[in-house]
Design a protein around this motif. Structure first.
Motif, PDB file in Angstrom:
ATOM      1  N   MET A   1       0.858  -1.193   0.000  1.00 32.02           N
ATOM      2  CA  MET A   1       0.000   0.000   0.000  1.00 32.02           C
ATOM      3  C   MET A   1       0.888   1.234   0.000  1.00 32.02           C
ATOM      4  SD  MET A   1      -2.870   1.176   2.793  1.00 32.02           S
ATOM      5  CE  MET A   1      -3.890  -0.233   2.378  1.00 32.02           C
ATOM      6  N   SER A   2       0.539   2.203  -0.824  1.00 33.70           N
ATOM      7  CA  SER A   2       1.339   3.426  -0.889  1.00 33.70           C
ATOM      8  C   SER A   2       1.070   4.293   0.321  1.00 33.70           C
ATOM      9  CB  SER A   2       1.022   4.198  -2.174  1.00 33.70           C
ATOM     10  OG  SER A   2      -0.322   4.630  -2.152  1.00 33.70           O
ATOM     11  N   ASN A   3       2.035   5.079   0.685  1.00 34.36           N
ATOM     12  CA  ASN A   3       1.919   6.024   1.796  1.00 34.36           C
ATOM     13  C   ASN A   3       1.655   7.407   1.231  1.00 34.36           C
ATOM     14  OD1 ASN A   3       2.524   7.921   3.864  1.00 34.36           O
ATOM     15  ND2 ASN A   3       3.633   6.314   4.971  1.00 34.36           N
ATOM     16  N   PRO A   4       0.535   8.069   1.585  1.00 32.10           N
ATOM     17  CA  PRO A   4       0.194   9.366   0.996  1.00 32.10           C
ATOM     18  C   PRO A   4       1.194  10.447   1.334  1.00 32.10           C
ATOM     19  CG  PRO A   4      -1.228   8.887   2.863  1.00 32.10           C
ATOM     20  CD  PRO A   4      -0.463   7.636   2.568  1.00 32.10           C
ATOM     21  N   ILE A   5       2.003  10.227   2.372  1.00 25.83           N
ATOM     22  CA  ILE A   5       2.983  11.248   2.724  1.00 25.83           C
ATOM     23  C   ILE A   5       4.294  11.013   2.000  1.00 25.83           C
ATOM     24  CG2 ILE A   5       4.304  12.253   4.627  1.00 25.83           C
ATOM     25  CD1 ILE A   5       1.345  12.976   4.585  1.00 25.83           C
ATOM     26  N   THR A   6       4.820   9.773   2.101  1.00 26.22           N
ATOM     27  CA  THR A   6       6.125   9.510   1.524  1.00 26.22           C
ATOM     28  C   THR A   6       6.081   9.463   0.014  1.00 26.22           C
ATOM     29  OG1 THR A   6       5.754   7.127   1.796  1.00 26.22           O
ATOM     30  CG2 THR A   6       6.930   8.270   3.558  1.00 26.22           C
ATOM     31  N   ASP A   7       4.886   9.321  -0.609  1.00 33.42           N
ATOM     32  CA  ASP A   7       4.792   9.338  -2.063  1.00 33.42           C
ATOM     33  C   ASP A   7       4.960  10.738  -2.621  1.00 33.42           C
ATOM     34  OD1 ASP A   7       4.496   6.669  -2.138  1.00 33.42           O
ATOM     35  OD2 ASP A   7       2.324   6.665  -2.469  1.00 33.42           O
ATOM     36  N   PHE A   8       4.900  11.764  -1.761  1.00 32.77           N
ATOM     37  CA  PHE A   8       5.066  13.144  -2.216  1.00 32.77           C
ATOM     38  C   PHE A   8       6.532  13.553  -2.129  1.00 32.77           C
ATOM     39  CE2 PHE A   8       0.959  15.129  -2.870  1.00 32.77           C
ATOM     40  CZ  PHE A   8       0.082  14.214  -2.315  1.00 32.77           C
ATOM     41  N   ASP A   9       6.903  14.477  -2.981  1.00 34.89           N
ATOM     42  CA  ASP A   9       8.185  15.153  -2.827  1.00 34.89           C
ATOM     43  C   ASP A   9       8.073  16.047  -1.600  1.00 34.89           C
ATOM     44  OD1 ASP A   9      10.438  16.677  -2.918  1.00 34.89           O
ATOM     45  OD2 ASP A   9      10.214  17.303  -5.001  1.00 34.89           O
ATOM     46  N   ASP A  14       2.008  20.298   1.223  1.00 35.38           N
ATOM     47  CA  ASP A  14       1.328  21.449   1.812  1.00 35.38           C
ATOM     48  C   ASP A  14       1.642  21.468   3.305  1.00 35.38           C
ATOM     49  OD1 ASP A  14      -0.487  19.839   3.347  1.00 35.38           O
ATOM     50  OD2 ASP A  14      -1.784  19.611   1.601  1.00 35.38           O
ATOM     51  N   PRO A  15       1.321  22.561   4.022  1.00 36.84           N
ATOM     52  CA  PRO A  15       1.731  22.675   5.435  1.00 36.84           C
ATOM     53  C   PRO A  15       1.292  21.508   6.305  1.00 36.84           C
ATOM     54  CG  PRO A  15       1.019  24.798   4.612  1.00 36.84           C
ATOM     55  CD  PRO A  15       0.725  23.810   3.521  1.00 36.84           C
ATOM     56  N   PHE A  16       0.057  21.032   6.115  1.00 33.58           N
ATOM     57  CA  PHE A  16      -0.417  19.926   6.956  1.00 33.58           C
ATOM     58  C   PHE A  16       0.361  18.649   6.655  1.00 33.58           C
ATOM     59  CE2 PHE A  16      -3.176  16.202   7.545  1.00 33.58           C
ATOM     60  CZ  PHE A  16      -3.389  16.288   8.908  1.00 33.58           C
ATOM     61  N   GLN A  17       0.573  18.346   5.371  1.00 33.39           N
ATOM     62  CA  GLN A  17       1.327  17.152   5.015  1.00 33.39           C
ATOM     63  C   GLN A  17       2.766  17.237   5.525  1.00 33.39           C
ATOM     64  OE1 GLN A  17       0.634  17.369   0.794  1.00 33.39           O
ATOM     65  NE2 GLN A  17      -0.773  15.626   0.844  1.00 33.39           N
ATOM     66  N   ALA A  18       3.335  18.451   5.459  1.00 30.89           N
ATOM     67  CA  ALA A  18       4.697  18.631   5.955  1.00 30.89           C
ATOM     68  C   ALA A  18       4.770  18.370   7.453  1.00 30.89           C
ATOM     69  CB  ALA A  18       5.190  20.039   5.641  1.00 30.89           C
ATOM     70  N   LEU A  19       3.738  18.807   8.193  1.00 33.56           N
ATOM     71  CA  LEU A  19       3.700  18.582   9.634  1.00 33.56           C
ATOM     72  C   LEU A  19       3.607  17.093   9.944  1.00 33.56           C
ATOM     73  CD1 LEU A  19       3.559  19.873  12.450  1.00 33.56           C
ATOM     74  CD2 LEU A  19       1.080  19.958  12.198  1.00 33.56           C
ATOM     75  N   VAL A  20       2.744  16.379   9.197  1.00 31.40           N
ATOM     76  CA  VAL A  20       2.607  14.936   9.400  1.00 31.40           C
ATOM     77  C   VAL A  20       3.908  14.228   9.056  1.00 31.40           C
ATOM     78  CG1 VAL A  20       1.393  12.859   8.628  1.00 31.40           C
ATOM     79  CG2 VAL A  20       0.120  14.986   8.991  1.00 31.40           C
ATOM     80  N   TRP A  21       4.550  14.662   7.969  1.00 33.36           N
ATOM     81  CA  TRP A  21       5.825  14.052   7.574  1.00 33.36           C
ATOM     82  C   TRP A  21       6.881  14.237   8.662  1.00 33.36           C
ATOM     83  CZ3 TRP A  21      10.708  16.144   6.645  1.00 33.36           C
ATOM     84  CH2 TRP A  21      11.628  15.267   6.056  1.00 33.36           C
ATOM     85  N   GLN A  22       6.964  15.439   9.249  1.00 31.03           N
ATOM     86  CA  GLN A  22       7.932  15.682  10.314  1.00 31.03           C
ATOM     87  C   GLN A  22       7.646  14.799  11.524  1.00 31.03           C
ATOM     88  OE1 GLN A  22       9.198  19.834  11.119  1.00 31.03           O
ATOM     89  NE2 GLN A  22       7.780  20.382   9.480  1.00 31.03           N
TER      90      GLN A  22
END
Length: 296
Positions: A1-9, A14-22
């Motif tokens: 299953m793909s990860n919606p966060i790690t699949d992004f550059d 966006d700010p919310f995704q960046a916060l989740v990634w951190q």
């Protein structure tokens, strides 16, 4: 299953995704209220340095280029060292040298006639830059009339959040160690050499310890314990005034003299955090605990 966060550059989140990634990468706290552009700060320092009389740029190896340094004007010969850039002074405010900051701490500590006044003095103290990055001033906790005082090195992440010493995993082990000799946390007093957490739990610098030392010594004077136990190497070297490591200092005893003429028995043992990482050393810790119980 793909990860919606790690699949992004990462750079395009966006700010919310960046916060989740951190968060997923392990970032669990901020160390400043506002972001700092260190590239811009570095450029500013370079410009300011270039405007100073006698400035000569350095090569990548650190050697001065050109005769500017050798031809320094005679009027500047006794001007002393060049101004120190932020962050290069061992963790202290630029307005104070470590010697001045230590003297300021010594004066503030001596003026405190009780623990409340000492706590207020530490909270007002501006001579150590660790205060800027810490969430709380971690003073001490326990019985203010205790016969036994335990002195650690510096607060960790959980201690910084709660403002109390030894409340994380090492604190739980310390509670168990005390119970093994018939003591509860409420019966002893616990504090640290440094009242503020070093960023990233790094090792405190010699200058940081030297500036904060007058506070912890006054702290001990005001409590007047019978036994003081240093937990870990930094605490032991500071209070026992020794250069040897904790493996040689643990289990040894000295007298700790207070300014009012009173004294306490002083010893050292392994820090609970070290025992969590090296459980085979608990045998020596148990030996030290029994010796402490006999002193009490």
């Amino acid at each position: 299953m793909s990860n919606p966060i790690t699949d992004f550059d990462v750079n395009n989140l966006d700010p919310f995704q960046a916060l989740v990634w951190q968060y997923e990468m392990g970032v669990d706290e901020a160390i400043a209220d506002e972001p700092l552009d260190r590239f811009k700060a570095s450029e500013s320092l370079t410009r300011n340095a270039a405007n100073r009389p006698g400035f000569a740029p350095q090569s990548p190896t650190g050697a001065r280029r050109g005769p500017a340094q050798a031809a320094r004007p005679a009027a500047l010969a006794g001007a002393g060292p060049a101004p120190v850039p932020p962050g290069a002074d061992g963790g202290f405010l630029l307005s104070d040298t470590p010697h001045e900051a230590r003297q300021s701490a010594r004066d503030a500590a001596a003026a405190a006639s009780n623990l409340d006044e000492l706590k207020a003095a530490i909270e007002k103290f501006e001579g150590c830059a660790l205060k800027k990055s810490a969430s709380n001033t971690v003073f001490g906790t326990g019985n203010v009339e205790a016969k036994l005082v335990l002195v650690g090195e510096a607060p960790g992440a959980e201690e910084d959040r709660q403002g109390l010493p030894f409340v994380g995993p090492s604190g739980k082990l310390l509670d168990a160690m005390l119970r093994s000799i018939g003591l509860a946390r409420e019966e002893v007093y616990i504090t640290n050499i440094l009242p503020w957490r070093p960023p990233g739990n790094r090792q405190p610098t010699t200058a940081e310890v030297a500036v904060c030392e007058p506070f912890v010594r006054r702290h001990l004077e005001l409590i007047g314990p019978r036994v003081v136990v240093c937990l870990g190497g930094s605490s032991a070297k500071t209070l026992m005034e020794e250069d040897r490591g904790i493996t040689r200092l643990r289990g040894t005893w000295k007298e700790l003299m207070f300014g009012d003429g009173a004294k306490a028995d002083l010893t050292a043992m392994f820090h609970p955090a070290y025992l969590l990482r090296t459980p085979e050393q608990k045998r020596l810790a148990w030996r030290d605990l029994r010796a402490i119980a006999q002193k009490l």
